[in-house]
Design an enzyme around this catalytic site. Sequence first.
Site, PDB file in Angstrom:
ATOM      1  N   ASP A   1      38.383  29.651  39.162  1.00 55.69           N
ATOM      2  CA  ASP A   1      38.753  30.384  40.372  1.00 55.69           C
ATOM      3  C   ASP A   1      38.115  31.767  40.361  1.00 55.69           C
ATOM      4  O   ASP A   1      38.456  32.604  39.525  1.00 55.69           O
ATOM      5  CB  ASP A   1      40.282  30.540  40.437  1.00 55.69           C
TER       6      ASP A   1
ATOM      7  N   TYR B   1      35.633  39.812  43.335  1.00 57.26           N
ATOM      8  CA  TYR B   1      35.682  39.995  41.878  1.00 57.26           C
ATOM      9  C   TYR B   1      34.318  40.427  41.331  1.00 57.26           C
ATOM     10  O   TYR B   1      34.208  40.846  40.172  1.00 57.26           O
ATOM     11  CB  TYR B   1      36.131  38.713  41.141  1.00 57.26           C
TER      12      TYR B   1
ATOM     13  N   LYS C   1      36.427  32.821  47.343  1.00 55.03           N
ATOM     14  CA  LYS C   1      37.220  33.321  48.478  1.00 55.03           C
ATOM     15  C   LYS C   1      36.416  34.299  49.312  1.00 55.03           C
ATOM     16  O   LYS C   1      35.629  35.078  48.756  1.00 55.03           O
ATOM     17  CB  LYS C   1      38.486  34.032  47.974  1.00 55.03           C
TER      18      LYS C   1
ATOM     19  N   HIS D   1      40.903  35.209  51.640  1.00 52.65           N
ATOM     20  CA  HIS D   1      41.568  35.901  50.525  1.00 52.65           C
ATOM     21  C   HIS D   1      42.929  36.499  50.896  1.00 52.65           C
ATOM     22  O   HIS D   1      43.881  36.410  50.110  1.00 52.65           O
ATOM     23  CB  HIS D   1      40.629  36.968  49.962  1.00 52.65           C
TER      24      HIS D   1
HETATM   25  P1  NAD Z   1      47.713  36.039  34.862  1.00 54.49           P
HETATM   26  O1  NAD Z   1      49.136  35.807  35.152  1.00 54.49           O
HETATM   27  O2  NAD Z   1      46.809  34.881  34.681  1.00 54.49           O
HETATM   28  O3  NAD Z   1      47.685  36.991  33.589  1.00 54.49           O
HETATM   29  C1  NAD Z   1      46.495  37.285  32.911  1.00 54.49           C
HETATM   30  C2  NAD Z   1      46.804  38.269  31.789  1.00 54.49           C
HETATM   31  O4  NAD Z   1      47.838  37.743  30.955  1.00 54.49           O
HETATM   32  C3  NAD Z   1      45.612  38.468  30.873  1.00 54.49           C
HETATM   33  O5  NAD Z   1      44.790  39.499  31.342  1.00 54.49           O
HETATM   34  C4  NAD Z   1      46.270  38.816  29.550  1.00 54.49           C
HETATM   35  O6  NAD Z   1      46.612  40.180  29.536  1.00 54.49           O
HETATM   36  C5  NAD Z   1      47.555  38.018  29.600  1.00 54.49           C
HETATM   37  N1  NAD Z   1      47.480  36.730  28.892  1.00 54.49           N
HETATM   38  C6  NAD Z   1      46.728  35.638  29.221  1.00 54.49           C
HETATM   39  N2  NAD Z   1      46.971  34.630  28.370  1.00 54.49           N
HETATM   40  C7  NAD Z   1      47.896  35.086  27.493  1.00 54.49           C
HETATM   41  C8  NAD Z   1      48.543  34.486  26.390  1.00 54.49           C
HETATM   42  N3  NAD Z   1      48.303  33.233  26.027  1.00 54.49           N
HETATM   43  N4  NAD Z   1      49.446  35.238  25.711  1.00 54.49           N
HETATM   44  C9  NAD Z   1      49.718  36.506  26.076  1.00 54.49           C
HETATM   45  N5  NAD Z   1      49.147  37.129  27.119  1.00 54.49           N
HETATM   46  C10 NAD Z   1      48.233  36.413  27.828  1.00 54.49           C
HETATM   47  O7  NAD Z   1      47.173  37.033  36.010  1.00 54.49           O
HETATM   48  P2  NAD Z   1      45.921  37.137  36.983  1.00 54.49           P
HETATM   49  O8  NAD Z   1      44.641  37.234  36.247  1.00 54.49           O
HETATM   50  O9  NAD Z   1      46.243  38.239  37.931  1.00 54.49           O
HETATM   51  O10 NAD Z   1      45.949  35.775  37.802  1.00 54.49           O
HETATM   52  C11 NAD Z   1      45.239  34.637  37.413  1.00 54.49           C
HETATM   53  C12 NAD Z   1      44.112  34.334  38.375  1.00 54.49           C
HETATM   54  O11 NAD Z   1      44.607  34.220  39.710  1.00 54.49           O
HETATM   55  C13 NAD Z   1      43.076  35.460  38.486  1.00 54.49           C
HETATM   56  O12 NAD Z   1      42.226  35.526  37.381  1.00 54.49           O
HETATM   57  C14 NAD Z   1      42.415  35.114  39.775  1.00 54.49           C
HETATM   58  O13 NAD Z   1      41.492  34.046  39.594  1.00 54.49           O
HETATM   59  C15 NAD Z   1      43.613  34.678  40.616  1.00 54.49           C
HETATM   60  N6  NAD Z   1      44.158  35.777  41.433  1.00 54.49           N
HETATM   61  C16 NAD Z   1      44.136  35.652  42.791  1.00 54.49           C
HETATM   62  C17 NAD Z   1      44.640  36.644  43.608  1.00 54.49           C
HETATM   63  C18 NAD Z   1      44.600  36.466  45.093  1.00 54.49           C
HETATM   64  O14 NAD Z   1      44.847  37.429  45.821  1.00 54.49           O
HETATM   65  N7  NAD Z   1      44.308  35.286  45.580  1.00 54.49           N
HETATM   66  C19 NAD Z   1      45.160  37.826  43.061  1.00 54.49           C
HETATM   67  C20 NAD Z   1      45.185  37.942  41.671  1.00 54.49           C
HETATM   68  C21 NAD Z   1      44.705  36.905  40.876  1.00 54.49           C
END
Ligand code: NAD
Length: 283
Positions: free
Chosen positions: A49, A54, A79, A115
Site C-alpha cells: 500500500d 508518500y 492513492k 485519499h
Molecule cells: P501502523 O499502525 O502500521 O504502525 C506502524 C508503526 O508501528 C511503525 O512505524 C512502528 O513504529 C510500529 N510497529 C510496527 N510493527 C511493530 C511491531 N511488530 N512491534 C512494535 N511496534 C511495531 O501505522 P501506519 O503506518 O500509520 O499505517 C499503516 C499503513 O496504512 C501505512 O503505512 C499506509 O500504507 C496506510 N495509511 C493510510 C492512511 C490514509 O489516509 N489512507 C493514513 C495512514 C496510513
Amino acid sequence: MSKAASIPSITLNNGVEMPQLGFGVFQVPDAEATAAVESALAAGYRSIDTAAVYENETGTGKALTGSGIARDELFVTTKLWNSASQAWTRDAVLREFDASLERLGLDYVDLYLIHWPRAVRDDYLSIYRAFEGIAESGRARAIGVSNFQPAHLERLLAETSVVPAVNQIELHPFLAQSELRALHARHGITTEAWAPLGQGKELLSAPVIAGIADKHGRTPAQVVLRWHLQLGHVAIPKSVTPSRIRENFDVFGFALDDEDMTAIAALDTGTRLGPDPDEFDVN
Ligand code: NAD
C-alpha cells in the site's frame, strides 16, 4: 505451500481477490522504500500500500519490478492526492494516475483510492467518475476510497455507478469504527484498516493486549493483527525493521478466542490518531 499462498484473501465486490494482510509504506522515505518492500516480499507479503503523497512510489516500484515475482501475484494499491492544489477535472485525475503508474513502473494497479473525501471542495463525485473510467480501461483492477465517512459513502452510492471495492480508514482497537463497518457490510465494501497497530503507540503497551499476548505466547502486534483478521478487515501494518516485518506476517498460526475478542472490543474509545476526515483538507 509457499508463504504467499498462505495469506488468506478477501474477494472484493467485483470479484478481484485482495490479500487480507498487506504492507504499508507511509512515512518511508523513497530511498528506504526499496529495501523495506524487498524485506516484505521476502517475508511473504504480496500486497503493498503506497500513495502519491508518500513520495515513495518510485522506490516501492523498484522493489516490485525487481522482485522477479509475477505481476499477477502482486497486489499494488496507490492513492490520488486530491489536494487543493488544482481543480480535479477528469484530465487532471488521469494525468495524476498516469504519473503514479510511471513512478511505480507498472502498467496497472490493483486498487486505486481517493485519499481523502475533502468534502469542503465538493468534488469527490466527479473525481470518482474519472476513477470509474480508469476501472473501465482495466488500468485499475478495482477502485475505492479512503477516509470516507458514512455521509460521503451514502452520497457516492446514490450518485455513481460503481460501488467502491474498499474504504481504507483509520481502524484499530481504540477506534473500532462500528458504524462504518456495518455500512460497508450492507453494501459489500471491504473495510481496510490503516494504522492497524495504532501506529505502534499506546495500543501495543495496553495491559489487555499484553495479557492476551502472554496467554498465546505471541507479541502485542501479532494479537492486534489477529483481531483485524478475525473481524474480516484487510490490514496493512508498516515497519522498516526486517524482524518486525516478519513478526507482523507471522499471524496465521494461532487464533484469538471469544473472550480475547470481547476484551479487545472493550478498548474502543473512539480515539483517533489521525485527522478527522470531516475536516481534513490540506495541500
Ligand atoms: P501502523 O499502525 O502500521 O504502525 C506502524 C508503526 O508501528 C511503525 O512505524 C512502528 O513504529 C510500529 N510497529 C510496527 N510493527 C511493530 C511491531 N511488530 N512491534 C512494535 N511496534 C511495531 O501505522 P501506519 O503506518 O500509520 O499505517 C499503516 C499503513 O496504512 C501505512 O503505512 C499506509 O500504507 C496506510 N495509511 C493510510 C492512511 C490514509 O489516509 N489512507 C493514513 C495512514 C496510513
